[in-house]
Design an enzyme around this catalytic site. Structure first.
Site, PDB file in Angstrom:
ATOM      1  N   MET A  32       0.839  -1.206   0.000  1.00  0.00           N
ATOM      2  CA  MET A  32       0.000   0.000   0.000  1.00  0.00           C
ATOM      3  C   MET A  32       0.872   1.253   0.000  1.00  0.00           C
ATOM      4  O   MET A  32       0.401   2.345   0.326  1.00  0.00           O
ATOM      5  CB  MET A  32      -0.937  -0.017   1.202  1.00  0.00           C
ATOM      6  CG  MET A  32      -1.900  -1.200   1.141  1.00  0.00           C
ATOM      7  SD  MET A  32      -3.400  -0.943   2.063  1.00  0.00           S
ATOM      8  CE  MET A  32      -2.750  -0.871   3.724  1.00  0.00           C
ATOM      9  N   ALA A  34       4.255   3.854   0.977  1.00  0.00           N
ATOM     10  CA  ALA A  34       5.044   4.282   2.145  1.00  0.00           C
ATOM     11  C   ALA A  34       6.064   3.180   2.457  1.00  0.00           C
ATOM     12  O   ALA A  34       6.113   2.628   3.562  1.00  0.00           O
ATOM     13  CB  ALA A  34       4.160   4.594   3.346  1.00  0.00           C
ATOM     14  N   LEU A  35       6.861   2.878   1.462  1.00  0.00           N
ATOM     15  CA  LEU A  35       7.731   1.693   1.513  1.00  0.00           C
ATOM     16  C   LEU A  35       8.882   1.854   2.501  1.00  0.00           C
ATOM     17  O   LEU A  35       9.460   2.926   2.641  1.00  0.00           O
ATOM     18  CB  LEU A  35       8.297   1.401   0.117  1.00  0.00           C
ATOM     19  CG  LEU A  35       7.259   1.131  -0.973  1.00  0.00           C
ATOM     20  CD1 LEU A  35       7.960   0.718  -2.272  1.00  0.00           C
ATOM     21  CD2 LEU A  35       6.256   0.068  -0.557  1.00  0.00           C
ATOM     22  N   GLY A  38      10.946  -3.385   5.351  1.00  0.00           N
ATOM     23  CA  GLY A  38      10.089  -4.579   5.399  1.00  0.00           C
ATOM     24  C   GLY A  38       9.589  -4.934   4.005  1.00  0.00           C
ATOM     25  O   GLY A  38       9.664  -6.091   3.567  1.00  0.00           O
ATOM     26  N   HIS A  39       9.066  -3.924   3.291  1.00  0.00           N
ATOM     27  CA  HIS A  39       8.607  -4.149   1.911  1.00  0.00           C
ATOM     28  C   HIS A  39       9.787  -4.530   1.006  1.00  0.00           C
ATOM     29  O   HIS A  39       9.699  -5.455   0.202  1.00  0.00           O
ATOM     30  CB  HIS A  39       7.989  -2.870   1.328  1.00  0.00           C
ATOM     31  CG  HIS A  39       6.813  -2.338   2.078  1.00  0.00           C
ATOM     32  ND1 HIS A  39       6.856  -1.150   2.767  1.00  0.00           N
ATOM     33  CD2 HIS A  39       5.551  -2.819   2.241  1.00  0.00           C
ATOM     34  CE1 HIS A  39       5.667  -0.912   3.309  1.00  0.00           C
ATOM     35  NE2 HIS A  39       4.858  -1.913   3.010  1.00  0.00           N
ATOM     36  N   GLN A  63     -10.181  -2.200   2.809  1.00  0.00           N
ATOM     37  CA  GLN A  63      -9.700  -2.898   3.999  1.00  0.00           C
ATOM     38  C   GLN A  63      -9.586  -1.984   5.211  1.00  0.00           C
ATOM     39  O   GLN A  63      -9.141  -2.399   6.272  1.00  0.00           O
ATOM     40  CB  GLN A  63      -8.374  -3.610   3.727  1.00  0.00           C
ATOM     41  CG  GLN A  63      -7.174  -2.700   3.555  1.00  0.00           C
ATOM     42  CD  GLN A  63      -5.958  -3.488   3.107  1.00  0.00           C
ATOM     43  OE1 GLN A  63      -5.890  -3.950   1.971  1.00  0.00           O
ATOM     44  NE2 GLN A  63      -4.978  -3.652   3.989  1.00  0.00           N
ATOM     45  N   ASP A 152       2.435  -9.433   9.151  1.00  0.00           N
ATOM     46  CA  ASP A 152       0.974  -9.578   9.141  1.00  0.00           C
ATOM     47  C   ASP A 152       0.663 -11.074   9.121  1.00  0.00           C
ATOM     48  O   ASP A 152       0.249 -11.628   8.116  1.00  0.00           O
ATOM     49  CB  ASP A 152       0.402  -8.846   7.924  1.00  0.00           C
ATOM     50  CG  ASP A 152       0.734  -7.366   7.955  1.00  0.00           C
ATOM     51  OD1 ASP A 152       0.017  -6.616   8.608  1.00  0.00           O
ATOM     52  OD2 ASP A 152       1.764  -6.972   7.354  1.00  0.00           O
ATOM     53  N   SER A 188       4.490   1.154   7.847  1.00  0.00           N
ATOM     54  CA  SER A 188       4.242   2.478   7.254  1.00  0.00           C
ATOM     55  C   SER A 188       3.628   3.406   8.291  1.00  0.00           C
ATOM     56  O   SER A 188       3.854   4.610   8.278  1.00  0.00           O
ATOM     57  CB  SER A 188       3.286   2.342   6.067  1.00  0.00           C
ATOM     58  OG  SER A 188       3.801   1.409   5.143  1.00  0.00           O
ATOM     59  N   ARG A 189       2.859   2.833   9.211  1.00  0.00           N
ATOM     60  CA  ARG A 189       2.184   3.665  10.223  1.00  0.00           C
ATOM     61  C   ARG A 189       3.164   4.244  11.251  1.00  0.00           C
ATOM     62  O   ARG A 189       2.807   5.187  11.962  1.00  0.00           O
ATOM     63  CB  ARG A 189       1.102   2.858  10.942  1.00  0.00           C
ATOM     64  CG  ARG A 189      -0.106   2.588  10.071  1.00  0.00           C
ATOM     65  CD  ARG A 189      -1.246   1.984  10.888  1.00  0.00           C
ATOM     66  NE  ARG A 189      -2.446   1.820  10.095  1.00  0.00           N
ATOM     67  CZ  ARG A 189      -2.691   0.766   9.310  1.00  0.00           C
ATOM     68  NH1 ARG A 189      -1.811  -0.206   9.226  1.00  0.00           N
ATOM     69  NH2 ARG A 189      -3.819   0.703   8.625  1.00  0.00           N
TER      70      ARG A 189
END
Ligand code: AMP
Length: 255
Positions: A32, A34-35, A38-39, A63, A152, A188-189
């Site tokens: 989604m 805001a890399l 982790g991505h 979502q 996740d 990202s959060r």
């Protein structure tokens, strides 16, 4: 890096890969935006295991059960493109809502058991949105393998189950949870935390991986200033979600 904005453009790119070489394999990482590392770790894992790797950036509104969460979600598209280019990602699929949801979410994919506990119990409808968008993306992208993070945990479990239940052609591969040096799970959060909250945030991981019962950990989290959404032990893991101020953080550790 090729940037494909529509399904038509993506399909052209996908057939060009097949024409280029019959021995190629395509790996895919859905995000989604805001890399962070982790991505990027999933992109690197895919690059190791496939001849070509594509990522997608799509902020999936279906979502988000909380409209404020969607509104505040960080948007760093041009930086994301630079990061993907820098590590050698071959293609980026970045479609608009209208492309992915011609039905405006009249059609949904739903799992009826495991999606209702943990994050699913606290974010009603969340996993319907996740599974629906992942099914759409995998159907469009036609990758050989798709990579999802163990950060996740519940999402990865549900996506694997969906791929099995619907005999999907893409192999689902899990990648390890990547943390900041202080132990905070990358997310990202994290960009939305205030400086004070960011300082406190690593306690989340320290407390859930430390000694004590689940009830003691829950109390320690509350005492440290987190609002606990859930903390549960399941199948050899401890899974937890907390609010720190307005930001919701999740983590899981071996239990
Ligand atoms: P998101 O952009 O949050 O939807 O995440 C896109 C993919 O990156 C998902 O498969 C996530 O599980 C994965 N991901 C996000 N954060 C991390 C992390 N800290 N470590 C490993 N994978 C992650």
């Amino acid at each position: 890096m090729e940037i494909l904005r529509s399904i038509a453009e993506w399909k052209k790119y996908r057939s060009s890969l097949i024409q280029e070489s019959r021995d190629q394999s395509l790996g895919f990482v859905a995000t989604m935006g805001a890399l962070h590392e982790g991505h990027l770790s999933l992109v690197r894992l895919s690059m190791k295991e496939n001849t070509r790797t594509a990522a997608s950036i799509f902020l999936n509104p279906t979502q988000f059960n909380d409209p404020k969460d969607l509104e505040n979600y960080p948007d760093t598209f041009s930086e994301d493109v630079r990061k993907l280019e820098a590590i050698g990602c071959d293609a980026l699929f970045a479609p608009a809502y209208e492309e992915l949801y011609p039905d405006n979410f009249r059609y949904k994919l739903m799992e009826t058991e495991y999606s209702k506990i943990l994050c699913g119990a606290h974010r009603p409808g969340h996993f319907d949105g996740v599974l629906t968008v992942v099914m759409k993306l995998l159907n469009i992208v036609q990758a050989d393998r798709a990579y999802f993070g163990e950060k996740d945990w519940q999402q990865l479990y549900l996506i694997r189950g969906m791929a099995d239940a619907f005999f999907m052609n893409t192999e689902i591969v899990g990648g390890p949870l990547i943390r900041e040096p202080d132990g905070l799970a990358m997310s990202s959060r994290n960009l939305l935390l205030t400086a004070d909250e960011r300082k406190k945030a690593p306690l989340f991981n320290r407390i859930i991986s430390g000694p004590g019962t689940i009830a003691e950990k829950e109390k320690a989290l509350e005492d440290a200033g987190f609002t606990v959404d859930y903390i549960e032990a399941r199948e050899g893991r401890i899974l937890a979600a907390v609010f720190l101020g307005k930001v919701r953080l999740i983590d899981n550790v071996k239990g």
